[in-house]
Design a protein around this motif. Structure first.
Motif, PDB file in Angstrom:
ATOM      1  N   PHE A   8     -40.430 -26.189  39.872  1.00 15.57           N
ATOM      2  CA  PHE A   8     -40.564 -25.122  40.346  1.00 15.57           C
ATOM      3  C   PHE A   8     -39.274 -24.358  41.218  1.00 15.57           C
ATOM      4  CE2 PHE A   8     -44.728 -25.439  38.470  1.00 15.57           C
ATOM      5  CZ  PHE A   8     -45.009 -24.330  38.170  1.00 15.57           C
ATOM      6  N   GLU A   9     -38.421 -25.046  41.490  1.00 15.02           N
ATOM      7  CA  GLU A   9     -37.436 -24.481  42.451  1.00 15.02           C
ATOM      8  C   GLU A   9     -36.872 -23.086  41.741  1.00 15.02           C
ATOM      9  OE1 GLU A   9     -35.483 -24.411  45.859  1.00 15.02           O
ATOM     10  OE2 GLU A   9     -36.753 -26.113  45.175  1.00 15.02           O
ATOM     11  N   GLY A  10     -36.793 -22.118  42.623  1.00 16.34           N
ATOM     12  CA  GLY A  10     -36.295 -20.925  42.211  1.00 16.34           C
ATOM     13  C   GLY A  10     -37.329 -19.957  41.101  1.00 16.34           C
ATOM     14  N   ARG A  11     -38.156 -20.752  40.561  1.00 14.98           N
ATOM     15  CA  ARG A  11     -39.211 -19.882  39.750  1.00 14.98           C
ATOM     16  C   ARG A  11     -40.156 -18.901  40.443  1.00 14.98           C
ATOM     17  NH1 ARG A  11     -38.065 -21.243  34.424  1.00 14.98           N
ATOM     18  NH2 ARG A  11     -37.812 -23.247  34.093  1.00 14.98           N
ATOM     19  N   SER A  12     -40.321 -17.950  39.695  1.00 16.35           N
ATOM     20  CA  SER A  12     -41.177 -16.686  40.312  1.00 16.35           C
ATOM     21  C   SER A  12     -42.499 -16.983  39.845  1.00 16.35           C
ATOM     22  CB  SER A  12     -40.672 -15.481  39.602  1.00 16.35           C
ATOM     23  OG  SER A  12     -41.599 -14.406  40.151  1.00 16.35           O
ATOM     24  N   VAL A  13     -43.578 -16.998  40.958  1.00 21.83           N
ATOM     25  CA  VAL A  13     -44.987 -17.296  40.829  1.00 21.83           C
ATOM     26  C   VAL A  13     -45.631 -16.025  41.415  1.00 21.83           C
ATOM     27  CG1 VAL A  13     -47.115 -18.823  41.342  1.00 21.83           C
ATOM     28  CG2 VAL A  13     -44.755 -19.655  40.665  1.00 21.83           C
ATOM     29  N   VAL A  14     -46.397 -15.369  40.633  1.00 21.27           N
ATOM     30  CA  VAL A  14     -47.357 -14.228  41.194  1.00 21.27           C
ATOM     31  C   VAL A  14     -48.778 -14.704  41.287  1.00 21.27           C
ATOM     32  CG1 VAL A  14     -48.048 -11.759  40.751  1.00 21.27           C
ATOM     33  CG2 VAL A  14     -45.699 -12.732  40.234  1.00 21.27           C
ATOM     34  N   ILE A  15     -49.515 -14.584  42.484  1.00 19.23           N
ATOM     35  CA  ILE A  15     -50.836 -14.656  42.483  1.00 19.23           C
ATOM     36  C   ILE A  15     -51.309 -13.388  43.114  1.00 19.23           C
ATOM     37  CG2 ILE A  15     -52.396 -15.752  43.979  1.00 19.23           C
ATOM     38  CD1 ILE A  15     -50.089 -17.731  44.655  1.00 19.23           C
ATOM     39  N   VAL A  16     -52.608 -13.001  41.932  1.00 20.93           N
ATOM     40  CA  VAL A  16     -53.253 -11.782  42.354  1.00 20.93           C
ATOM     41  C   VAL A  16     -54.441 -12.098  43.138  1.00 20.93           C
ATOM     42  CG1 VAL A  16     -54.034  -9.570  41.539  1.00 20.93           C
ATOM     43  CG2 VAL A  16     -52.089 -10.641  40.505  1.00 20.93           C
ATOM     44  N   GLY A  17     -54.759 -11.741  44.033  1.00 20.95           N
ATOM     45  CA  GLY A  17     -55.817 -12.169  44.906  1.00 20.95           C
ATOM     46  C   GLY A  17     -55.585 -12.724  46.322  1.00 20.95           C
ATOM     47  N   GLY A  18     -56.484 -12.110  47.368  1.00 21.32           N
ATOM     48  CA  GLY A  18     -55.920 -12.693  48.891  1.00 21.32           C
ATOM     49  C   GLY A  18     -57.130 -13.642  49.345  1.00 21.32           C
ATOM     50  N   GLY A  19     -57.797 -14.184  48.667  1.00 20.98           N
ATOM     51  CA  GLY A  19     -58.899 -15.210  49.444  1.00 20.98           C
ATOM     52  C   GLY A  19     -58.405 -16.598  49.685  1.00 20.98           C
ATOM     53  N   LYS A  71     -39.916  -7.922  40.576  1.00 20.30           N
ATOM     54  CA  LYS A  71     -38.531  -8.119  40.192  1.00 20.30           C
ATOM     55  C   LYS A  71     -38.573  -9.571  39.593  1.00 20.30           C
ATOM     56  CE  LYS A  71     -36.272  -5.032  43.302  1.00 20.30           C
ATOM     57  NZ  LYS A  71     -35.644  -5.060  44.572  1.00 20.30           N
ATOM     58  N   GLY A  72     -37.608  -9.931  38.622  1.00 24.66           N
ATOM     59  CA  GLY A  72     -37.084 -11.034  38.220  1.00 24.66           C
ATOM     60  C   GLY A  72     -38.213 -11.622  37.023  1.00 24.66           C
ATOM     61  N   GLU A  73     -37.835 -12.658  36.372  1.00 24.80           N
ATOM     62  CA  GLU A  73     -38.588 -13.069  35.186  1.00 24.80           C
ATOM     63  C   GLU A  73     -39.884 -13.949  35.523  1.00 24.80           C
ATOM     64  OE1 GLU A  73     -38.182 -16.161  31.194  1.00 24.80           O
ATOM     65  OE2 GLU A  73     -36.317 -15.510  32.368  1.00 24.80           O
ATOM     66  N   LEU A  74     -40.957 -13.559  35.235  1.00 27.44           N
ATOM     67  CA  LEU A  74     -42.039 -14.354  35.773  1.00 27.44           C
ATOM     68  C   LEU A  74     -42.296 -15.788  35.103  1.00 27.44           C
ATOM     69  CD1 LEU A  74     -44.702 -11.410  35.743  1.00 27.44           C
ATOM     70  CD2 LEU A  74     -43.412 -12.157  37.649  1.00 27.44           C
ATOM     71  N   PHE A  75     -42.581 -16.788  35.852  1.00 29.37           N
ATOM     72  CA  PHE A  75     -42.769 -17.980  35.360  1.00 29.37           C
ATOM     73  C   PHE A  75     -44.357 -18.471  35.197  1.00 29.37           C
ATOM     74  CE2 PHE A  75     -43.121 -22.687  35.326  1.00 29.37           C
ATOM     75  CZ  PHE A  75     -42.133 -23.046  33.913  1.00 29.37           C
ATOM     76  N   LEU A  76     -44.978 -17.941  36.291  1.00 32.73           N
ATOM     77  CA  LEU A  76     -46.372 -18.225  36.447  1.00 32.73           C
ATOM     78  C   LEU A  76     -47.179 -17.317  37.145  1.00 32.73           C
ATOM     79  CD1 LEU A  76     -48.637 -20.790  35.903  1.00 32.73           C
ATOM     80  CD2 LEU A  76     -48.305 -21.237  38.440  1.00 32.73           C
ATOM     81  N   VAL A  77     -48.306 -16.907  36.374  1.00 36.47           N
ATOM     82  CA  VAL A  77     -49.122 -15.809  36.936  1.00 36.47           C
ATOM     83  C   VAL A  77     -50.671 -16.532  37.139  1.00 36.47           C
ATOM     84  CG1 VAL A  77     -50.398 -13.670  36.303  1.00 36.47           C
ATOM     85  CG2 VAL A  77     -48.043 -14.090  35.700  1.00 36.47           C
ATOM     86  N   ILE A  78     -50.992 -16.235  38.351  1.00 36.64           N
ATOM     87  CA  ILE A  78     -52.216 -16.729  38.814  1.00 36.64           C
ATOM     88  C   ILE A  78     -53.291 -15.726  39.256  1.00 36.64           C
ATOM     89  CG2 ILE A  78     -53.433 -18.279  40.269  1.00 36.64           C
ATOM     90  CD1 ILE A  78     -50.757 -19.605  40.979  1.00 36.64           C
TER      91      ILE A  78
END
Length: 213
Positions: A8-19, A71-78
């Motif tokens: 996952f080095e340099g990959r973009s991960v987005v997490i929606v939620g703050g719990g 920004k950037g190419e998304l790799f994983l969305v959570i």
């Protein structure tokens, strides 16, 4: 699903939620990835995680706009909220953005397994979402075994380098030599007692005696 270790080095991960679940995910992926967490509030502990935080409330009909704004190419969305409709919308938007989806409320494209680690050794455990408690139990059971096995990994790496320098040995002979060392109780006892030099000397003796037979 098939298990697969991924860099996952340099990959973009987005997490929606703050719990708390989002916090665990952020800690996991921030070790390698560039993690962005979007939520209207964040659980205690996020200050210690190397991630970007964007404080905003997200409605289901804003999922596409949200991911497009990053920004950037998304790799994983959570999707990691307690709102199933929002999780559904984030998952759909993630797939439309050609990203993998790791849901926390049901099985997605990927599953984050329980991990037992010791040095270079990593064992991933998953029950397919059926029982996370069992996965955690197995992790605790396996961790001591990995700690005992780690010195053998280092010894095997050293032997592989030594055997690789011998042009007279075939690949099959190298594999057999390494297997003899793993199967030898004396090598294991020496490693467990902390007598690493004795273990290496015995392993070298086993390797070369067998290789010249």
């Amino acid at each position: 699903m098939l298990p697969l270790f991924h860099d996952f080095e340099g990959r973009s991960v987005v997490i929606v939620g703050g719990g708390r679940v989002a916090l665990r995910k952020a800690r996991t992926f921030a070790a390698e990835a560039d993690v962005t967490v979007v939520a209207d509030a964040f659980a205690d502990g996020f200050d210690g995680v190397d991630c970007q935080r964007r404080r905003r409330r997200v409605e289901p009909d804003e999922a596409d706009e949200l991911l497009a704004s990053l920004k950037g190419e998304l790799f994983l969305v959570i999707p990691a909220t307690d709102d199933r409709a929002l999780n559904d919308a984030i998952a759909r938007a993630g797939r439309e953005a050609d990203a993998l989806v790791n849901r926390v409320d049901e099985r997605g494209d990927t599953v984050t397994p329980a991990r037992a680690e010791s040095g270079p050794l990593t064992v991933a455990i998953s029950t397919g979402g059926e029982s996370p408690a069992v996965a955690r139990h197995l992790r605790r059971e396996i961790e001591p075994l990995l700690e005992r096995t780690e010195p053998m990994v280092a010894l095997q790496a050293d032997l592989r380098n030594r055997l690789g320098d011998d042009p007279d040995l075939s690949s099959k002979q190298r594999r057999q030599a390494l297997r003899r060392v793993i199967d030898d109780d004396g090598v294991w006892r020496a490693l467990e007692d902390g007598r690493h030099d004795d273990a290496r000397d015995r392993a070298i003796e086993i390797v070369w005696m067998g290789s010249t037979e």
